[in-house]
Write a protein that holds these residues in place. Sequence first.
Motif, PDB file in Angstrom:
ATOM      1  N   MET A  28      87.262  52.498  55.737  1.00 22.79           N
ATOM      2  CA  MET A  28      88.540  52.505  55.028  1.00 22.79           C
ATOM      3  C   MET A  28      88.546  51.559  53.831  1.00 22.79           C
ATOM      4  N   SER A  29      87.726  50.524  53.862  1.00 21.61           N
ATOM      5  CA  SER A  29      87.746  49.515  52.802  1.00 21.61           C
ATOM      6  C   SER A  29      87.502  50.107  51.411  1.00 21.61           C
ATOM      7  N   PRO A  30      86.492  50.972  51.210  1.00 22.51           N
ATOM      8  CA  PRO A  30      86.306  51.563  49.883  1.00 22.51           C
ATOM      9  C   PRO A  30      87.482  52.449  49.465  1.00 22.51           C
ATOM     10  N   LEU A  31      88.097  53.134  50.431  1.00 21.60           N
ATOM     11  CA  LEU A  31      89.250  53.973  50.115  1.00 21.60           C
ATOM     12  C   LEU A  31      90.421  53.124  49.639  1.00 21.60           C
ATOM     13  N   ARG A  32      90.641  51.999  50.321  1.00 16.76           N
ATOM     14  CA  ARG A  32      91.724  51.097  49.928  1.00 16.76           C
ATOM     15  C   ARG A  32      91.432  50.519  48.545  1.00 16.76           C
ATOM     16  N   ALA A  33      90.202  50.121  48.291  1.00 16.80           N
ATOM     17  CA  ALA A  33      89.836  49.564  46.991  1.00 16.80           C
ATOM     18  C   ALA A  33      90.004  50.606  45.891  1.00 16.80           C
ATOM     19  N   ALA A  34      89.651  51.853  46.177  1.00 17.58           N
ATOM     20  CA  ALA A  34      89.811  52.916  45.181  1.00 17.58           C
ATOM     21  C   ALA A  34      91.283  53.166  44.883  1.00 17.58           C
ATOM     22  N   ALA A  35      92.115  53.136  45.908  1.00 17.82           N
ATOM     23  CA  ALA A  35      93.555  53.335  45.700  1.00 17.82           C
ATOM     24  C   ALA A  35      94.134  52.212  44.859  1.00 17.82           C
ATOM     25  N   GLU A  36      93.710  50.977  45.106  1.00 12.05           N
ATOM     26  CA  GLU A  36      94.182  49.842  44.313  1.00 12.05           C
ATOM     27  C   GLU A  36      93.731  49.979  42.856  1.00 12.05           C
ATOM     28  N   ALA A  37      92.500  50.427  42.654  1.00  5.04           N
ATOM     29  CA  ALA A  37      91.965  50.562  41.296  1.00  5.04           C
ATOM     30  C   ALA A  37      92.712  51.631  40.505  1.00  5.04           C
ATOM     31  N   GLU A  38      93.246  52.655  41.199  1.00  7.76           N
ATOM     32  CA  GLU A  38      93.945  53.741  40.523  1.00  7.76           C
ATOM     33  C   GLU A  38      95.371  53.393  40.147  1.00  7.76           C
ATOM     34  N   LYS A  39      95.910  52.300  40.703  1.00  9.00           N
ATOM     35  CA  LYS A  39      97.275  51.907  40.355  1.00  9.00           C
ATOM     36  C   LYS A  39      97.335  51.627  38.855  1.00  9.00           C
ATOM     37  N   LYS A  40      98.297  52.204  38.213  1.00  7.33           N
ATOM     38  CA  LYS A  40      98.478  51.994  36.780  1.00  7.33           C
ATOM     39  C   LYS A  40      99.428  50.829  36.573  1.00  7.33           C
ATOM     40  N   GLU A  41      99.136  50.021  35.573  1.00  6.75           N
ATOM     41  CA  GLU A  41     100.063  48.959  35.203  1.00  6.75           C
ATOM     42  C   GLU A  41     101.242  49.578  34.467  1.00  6.75           C
ATOM     43  N   THR A  42     102.403  49.003  34.685  1.00 11.06           N
ATOM     44  CA  THR A  42     103.600  49.449  34.005  1.00 11.06           C
ATOM     45  C   THR A  42     103.886  48.503  32.851  1.00 11.06           C
ATOM     46  N   VAL A  43     104.110  49.053  31.667  1.00 10.18           N
ATOM     47  CA  VAL A  43     104.463  48.258  30.493  1.00 10.18           C
ATOM     48  C   VAL A  43     105.902  48.603  30.121  1.00 10.18           C
ATOM     49  N   THR A  44     106.725  47.576  30.016  1.00  5.74           N
ATOM     50  CA  THR A  44     108.120  47.740  29.641  1.00  5.74           C
ATOM     51  C   THR A  44     108.384  46.944  28.375  1.00  5.74           C
ATOM     52  N   ASN A  45     108.998  47.589  27.382  1.00 10.97           N
ATOM     53  CA  ASN A  45     109.373  46.902  26.145  1.00 10.97           C
ATOM     54  C   ASN A  45     110.883  46.703  26.142  1.00 10.97           C
ATOM     55  N   LEU A  46     111.290  45.464  25.931  1.00 17.04           N
ATOM     56  CA  LEU A  46     112.703  45.111  25.925  1.00 17.04           C
ATOM     57  C   LEU A  46     113.088  44.589  24.546  1.00 17.04           C
ATOM     58  N   HIS A  47     114.306  44.870  24.132  1.00 19.66           N
ATOM     59  CA  HIS A  47     114.839  44.334  22.874  1.00 19.66           C
ATOM     60  C   HIS A  47     116.280  43.915  23.123  1.00 19.66           C
ATOM     61  N   PHE A  48     116.595  42.672  22.818  1.00 20.27           N
ATOM     62  CA  PHE A  48     117.947  42.153  23.014  1.00 20.27           C
ATOM     63  C   PHE A  48     118.149  40.945  22.106  1.00 20.27           C
ATOM     64  N   TYR A  49     119.378  40.430  22.106  1.00 21.66           N
ATOM     65  CA  TYR A  49     119.733  39.290  21.266  1.00 21.66           C
ATOM     66  C   TYR A  49     120.227  38.141  22.138  1.00 21.66           C
ATOM     67  N   PHE A  50     119.744  36.957  21.820  1.00 21.76           N
ATOM     68  CA  PHE A  50     119.995  35.705  22.529  1.00 21.76           C
ATOM     69  C   PHE A  50     120.999  34.922  21.686  1.00 21.76           C
ATOM     70  N   HIS A  51     122.146  34.576  22.259  1.00 18.88           N
ATOM     71  CA  HIS A  51     123.204  33.868  21.529  1.00 18.88           C
ATOM     72  C   HIS A  51     123.263  32.424  22.026  1.00 18.88           C
ATOM     73  N   ASP A  52     122.750  31.494  21.226  1.00 21.68           N
ATOM     74  CA  ASP A  52     122.711  30.073  21.572  1.00 21.68           C
ATOM     75  C   ASP A  52     123.821  29.378  20.788  1.00 21.68           C
TER      76      ASP A  52
END
Length: 175
Positions: free
Chosen positions: A19-43
């Motif tokens: 099972m170890s190689p199967l688990r490692a393969a599943a982890e390797a296939e996980k895609k990273e999620t990239v989120t772009n945010l845009h907002f304004y900071f009022h100081d």
Amino acid sequence: MSKQAFEMMMLVLLMAAAMSPLRAAAEAEKKETVTNLHFYFHDILSGKNPTAVRVVEPVDTYKSTTLFGVVMMADDPLTETPDPNSKLVGRAQGLYTSACQQELGLLMSMSFSFTDGSSISILGKNSAMNPVREMPVVGGTGKFRLARGYALAHTHWLNPATGDAIVAYNVTVIQ
């Protein structure tokens, strides 16, 4: 150990190894999620209801053009547009300090808490007089759990007399 117990133990070990190689393969296939945010900071430092207040001021600060040693505590609104009355998307809560003697360089330690309950944490230097500043995203909560990334800050508006500022943030979050 009985022969039957030995065979059972070997079977369990073989299955775990298979099972170890199967688990490692599943982890390797996980895609990273990239989120772009845009907002304004009022100081806002001025007025009846400032969103950032000075909590520490060294005795010799008045001599420093960079306000070296000043510590500010903030609970700043984050909005969709530069208009302070635009939709609130969260709050920037934490502190920033003037940590440089040669420039207005702020050490930012802030949690940008969003209205959906998630947050990102920013920790790093903000060279406030530069047109664009880059700071690291070092973590997060909720949908940004285990986040990393970077924040680009650009001053949209500044009142030099009061220190009030509106800062545009473009943040790239990776998790």
